[in-house]
Design an enzyme around this catalytic site. Structure first.
Site, PDB file in Angstrom:
ATOM      1  N   THR A  77      88.294 111.033  28.853  1.00  6.22           N
ATOM      2  CA  THR A  77      88.409 108.947  28.933  1.00  6.22           C
ATOM      3  C   THR A  77      86.222 109.151  28.811  1.00  6.22           C
ATOM      4  O   THR A  77      85.799 108.080  28.043  1.00  6.22           O
ATOM      5  CB  THR A  77      88.906 108.610  29.731  1.00  6.22           C
ATOM      6  OG1 THR A  77      89.882 109.007  29.351  1.00  6.22           O
ATOM      7  CG2 THR A  77      88.421 107.533  29.793  1.00  6.22           C
ATOM      8  N   ASN A 155      99.360 113.401  21.833  1.00  3.15           N
ATOM      9  CA  ASN A 155     100.057 113.585  23.027  1.00  3.15           C
ATOM     10  C   ASN A 155     101.208 113.322  24.008  1.00  3.15           C
ATOM     11  O   ASN A 155     102.028 113.852  24.297  1.00  3.15           O
ATOM     12  CB  ASN A 155      99.175 112.687  24.513  1.00  3.15           C
ATOM     13  CG  ASN A 155      99.410 110.942  23.887  1.00  3.15           C
ATOM     14  OD1 ASN A 155      97.825 110.798  23.701  1.00  3.15           O
ATOM     15  ND2 ASN A 155      99.520 110.268  24.768  1.00  3.15           N
ATOM     16  N   GLN A 183      95.080 117.759  23.500  1.00  2.00           N
ATOM     17  CA  GLN A 183      96.156 118.648  23.674  1.00  2.00           C
ATOM     18  C   GLN A 183      96.160 119.204  22.480  1.00  2.00           C
ATOM     19  O   GLN A 183      96.916 120.422  22.971  1.00  2.00           O
ATOM     20  CB  GLN A 183      97.269 117.489  23.338  1.00  2.00           C
ATOM     21  CG  GLN A 183      97.388 115.726  23.527  1.00  2.00           C
ATOM     22  CD  GLN A 183      97.626 116.273  25.178  1.00  2.00           C
ATOM     23  OE1 GLN A 183      98.687 117.547  25.321  1.00  2.00           O
ATOM     24  NE2 GLN A 183      98.227 115.321  26.096  1.00  2.00           N
ATOM     25  N   HIS A 205      91.672 118.812  32.545  1.00  2.00           N
ATOM     26  CA  HIS A 205      93.358 118.765  33.278  1.00  2.00           C
ATOM     27  C   HIS A 205      94.050 119.268  32.298  1.00  2.00           C
ATOM     28  O   HIS A 205      95.479 119.551  32.959  1.00  2.00           O
ATOM     29  CB  HIS A 205      93.528 118.265  33.977  1.00  2.00           C
ATOM     30  CG  HIS A 205      93.840 117.092  33.787  1.00  2.00           C
ATOM     31  ND1 HIS A 205      94.782 115.945  33.841  1.00  2.00           N
ATOM     32  CD2 HIS A 205      92.715 115.866  32.878  1.00  2.00           C
ATOM     33  CE1 HIS A 205      94.563 115.080  33.369  1.00  2.00           C
ATOM     34  NE2 HIS A 205      93.444 114.523  32.621  1.00  2.00           N
ATOM     35  N   THR A 243      73.838 114.188  39.681  1.00  2.00           N
ATOM     36  CA  THR A 243      74.178 115.815  39.595  1.00  2.00           C
ATOM     37  C   THR A 243      75.874 116.542  39.341  1.00  2.00           C
ATOM     38  O   THR A 243      77.137 115.561  39.736  1.00  2.00           O
ATOM     39  CB  THR A 243      74.543 115.923  41.138  1.00  2.00           C
ATOM     40  OG1 THR A 243      73.445 115.963  42.001  1.00  2.00           O
ATOM     41  CG2 THR A 243      74.591 117.379  41.892  1.00  2.00           C
ATOM     42  N   CYS A 331     101.702 105.458  29.301  1.00  2.00           N
ATOM     43  CA  CYS A 331     102.193 104.943  30.684  1.00  2.00           C
ATOM     44  C   CYS A 331     100.859 105.332  32.222  1.00  2.00           C
ATOM     45  O   CYS A 331     100.895 106.063  31.649  1.00  2.00           O
ATOM     46  CB  CYS A 331     103.162 106.178  31.692  1.00  2.00           C
ATOM     47  SG  CYS A 331     103.777 105.857  32.887  1.00  2.00           S
TER      48      CYS A 331
HETATM   49  N1  PLP Z   1      92.951 112.146  25.118  1.00  2.00           N
HETATM   50  C1  PLP Z   1      94.646 113.012  24.771  1.00  2.00           C
HETATM   51  C2  PLP Z   1      95.240 112.942  23.353  1.00  2.00           C
HETATM   52  C3  PLP Z   1      95.323 112.440  26.487  1.00  2.00           C
HETATM   53  O1  PLP Z   1      96.315 112.982  26.544  1.00  2.00           O
HETATM   54  C4  PLP Z   1      94.177 111.862  27.935  1.00  2.00           C
HETATM   55  C5  PLP Z   1      95.621 112.217  28.473  1.00  2.00           C
HETATM   56  O2  PLP Z   1      96.270 111.548  29.195  1.00  2.00           O
HETATM   57  C6  PLP Z   1      93.048 111.821  27.099  1.00  2.00           C
HETATM   58  C7  PLP Z   1      92.879 111.723  26.143  1.00  2.00           C
HETATM   59  C8  PLP Z   1      92.302 111.264  28.857  1.00  2.00           C
HETATM   60  O3  PLP Z   1      91.893 112.403  29.534  1.00  2.00           O
HETATM   61  P1  PLP Z   1      91.316 112.595  30.714  1.00  2.00           P
HETATM   62  O4  PLP Z   1      91.937 111.921  31.502  1.00  2.00           O
HETATM   63  O5  PLP Z   1      90.376 113.567  30.649  1.00  2.00           O
HETATM   64  O6  PLP Z   1      90.626 111.204  30.567  1.00  2.00           O
END
Ligand code: PLP
Length: 396
Positions: A77, A155, A183, A205, A243, A331
């Protein structure tokens, strides 16, 4: 999943977040013991810096970039916030407009530092594939410089997008392409070269690393971020102040190493599991709608709906039965909303409201898939029987 606490439950929501890989946990625990700030000149600071630069070299290789072109930050994000700006420039300047696929993640669709009137959405087809013809037509009618933000894989549906083909069209018109490869990472080649793009970003993650870390890689060619989002002590070569979170970065790199090592074998293993799941679901429910069926999808994910059962009802029933899955709808903050991805594909609202997403990953076993299929069949049968009972009582 392994571990006593999780033995009963089956986690099938890897596209939302993957369980932490043991390699990532180990790397983080080691990093927690380093007291130094990576910007300090003493031995402790240099040790933290060395760990971070090792991680940078790993992520650079993962993304096919030079280490100097990798920026660590808090996740995808933030990466979208940082990159989607007219101040992402090369010697010819920045983009006049930001164009995005309609099925992008909300973190991209926000458009960020491009004013609304300088953004444009481009369609996907009924199977969720980005419409290259629409891009070609739009480019031929536009004289400015374009930044296209296009995801490598969706996603919700897992549909792979024609990023390299789109990039060729945009580059022929002197534009840039920024790719959300969140993804695809760990499930396919997400390097700048394979995608053919100018910038790519990923999130730790989703790979089995910790939450709260991510990276951008720039393709070089003089492309740079003129105005950082987070200003401060000039960390990350001025692109992102603050940092650095050395432990999270170390865990991220360890996860990338593990995911990268397994990528081909895991793609084969997961697509076999996904196909098994899909075949069993279709055998039990021949009228199941599978979103993105017939186009190339991620090996680990499937999104589907039955027209007569809502995702909310199913999510709750499956959760109570021990299964973590996701609604196909966007969601956020725990609230199920209509999916903009399915709407863009022209899926009718009542079908979209029943969309479920199952996503598999490094710890998923065949027995998890089989248990899910049995529980799903029973859950639907119970819901339908209860509904039929209620209807019969009303008639009487
Ligand atoms: N882009 C896609 C395709 C995702 O599936 C996600 C997370 O759901 C994100 C961006 C956002 O990732 P982050 O949780 O690292 O902000």
């Amino acid at each position: 999943m392994s571990g006593a606490a999780s033995q009963e439950r089956v986690y099938l929501d890897y596209n939302a977040s993957a369980p932490l890989r043991p390699e990532a946990r180990e790397a983080m625990l080691a990093a927690f013991d380093l007291p130094g700030n990576a910007s300090s000149v003493h031995a402790e600071g240099r040790a933290a810096r060395a760990l971070m630069e090792d991680a940078r070299a790993i992520i650079a290789r993962f993304l096919g970039a030079g280490p100097r072109d990798v920026v660590f930050l808090s996740g995808a994000t933030e990466a979208a916030n940082l990159l989607l700006t007219p101040s992402l420039r090369d010697s010819g300047g920045g983009a006049d407009e930001l164009w995005m696929g309609e099925a992008e993640h909300p973190c991209v669709l926000a458009g960020h530092r491009f004013p609304g009137e300088r953004t444009r959405l481009l369609p996907v087809d009924a199977r969720g594939r980005f419409d290259l013809g629409a891009l070609e037509r739009a480019l031929s009618e536009y004289n400015g410089r374009v930044m296209l933000a296009l995801q490598a894989a969706n996603n919700e549906t897992g549909v792979l997008q024609p990023v390299a083909e789109a990039a060729r069209l945009v580059h022929a018109r002197n534009g840039f392409v920024v790719c959300d490869a969140v993804q695809l990472a760990g499930r396919g080649d997400c390097s700048l070269g394979a995608l053919g793009v100018d910038a790519v970003f990923i999130s730790s993650h989703k790979l089995g690393g910790p939450k709260g870390a991510g990276a951008i890689a720039l393709a070089g060619r003089g492309l740079h971020i003129e105005e950082p989002l987070v200003r401060g002590g000039g960390q990350e070569r001025g692109a992102r102040g603050g940092t650095e979170n050395v432990a999270a970065i170390a865990g991220f790199a360890a996860a990338a190493v593990a995911a990268g090592r397994e990528v081909a074998g895991e793609a084969t293993r997961l697509s076999a599991l996904r196909d098994r799941l899909e075949a069993r679901l279709l055998a039990d429910f021949p009228d199941l709608a599978i979103f993105g069926a017939g186009v190339v999808r991620l090996p680990n994910a499937i999104a589907f709906a039955l027209g007569d059962v809502s995702a909310e009802t199913l999510l709750m029933a499956l959760d109570m039965a021990g299964f973590a899955v996701s609604s196909g709808s966007a969601c956020s903050s725990g609230k199920v909303r209509a999916s903009h991805v399915l709407a863009a594909m022209g899926v009718e609202d009542h079908i979209a409201k029943g969309a479920l997403r199952i996503s598999l990953g490094w710890a998923t076993r065949e027995s998890d898939v089989d248990r899910f299929c049995e529980t799903f069949r029973k859950t639907i049968r119970d819901i339908r029987a209860r509904r039929a009972g209620l209807a019969a009582r009303k008639i009487v």
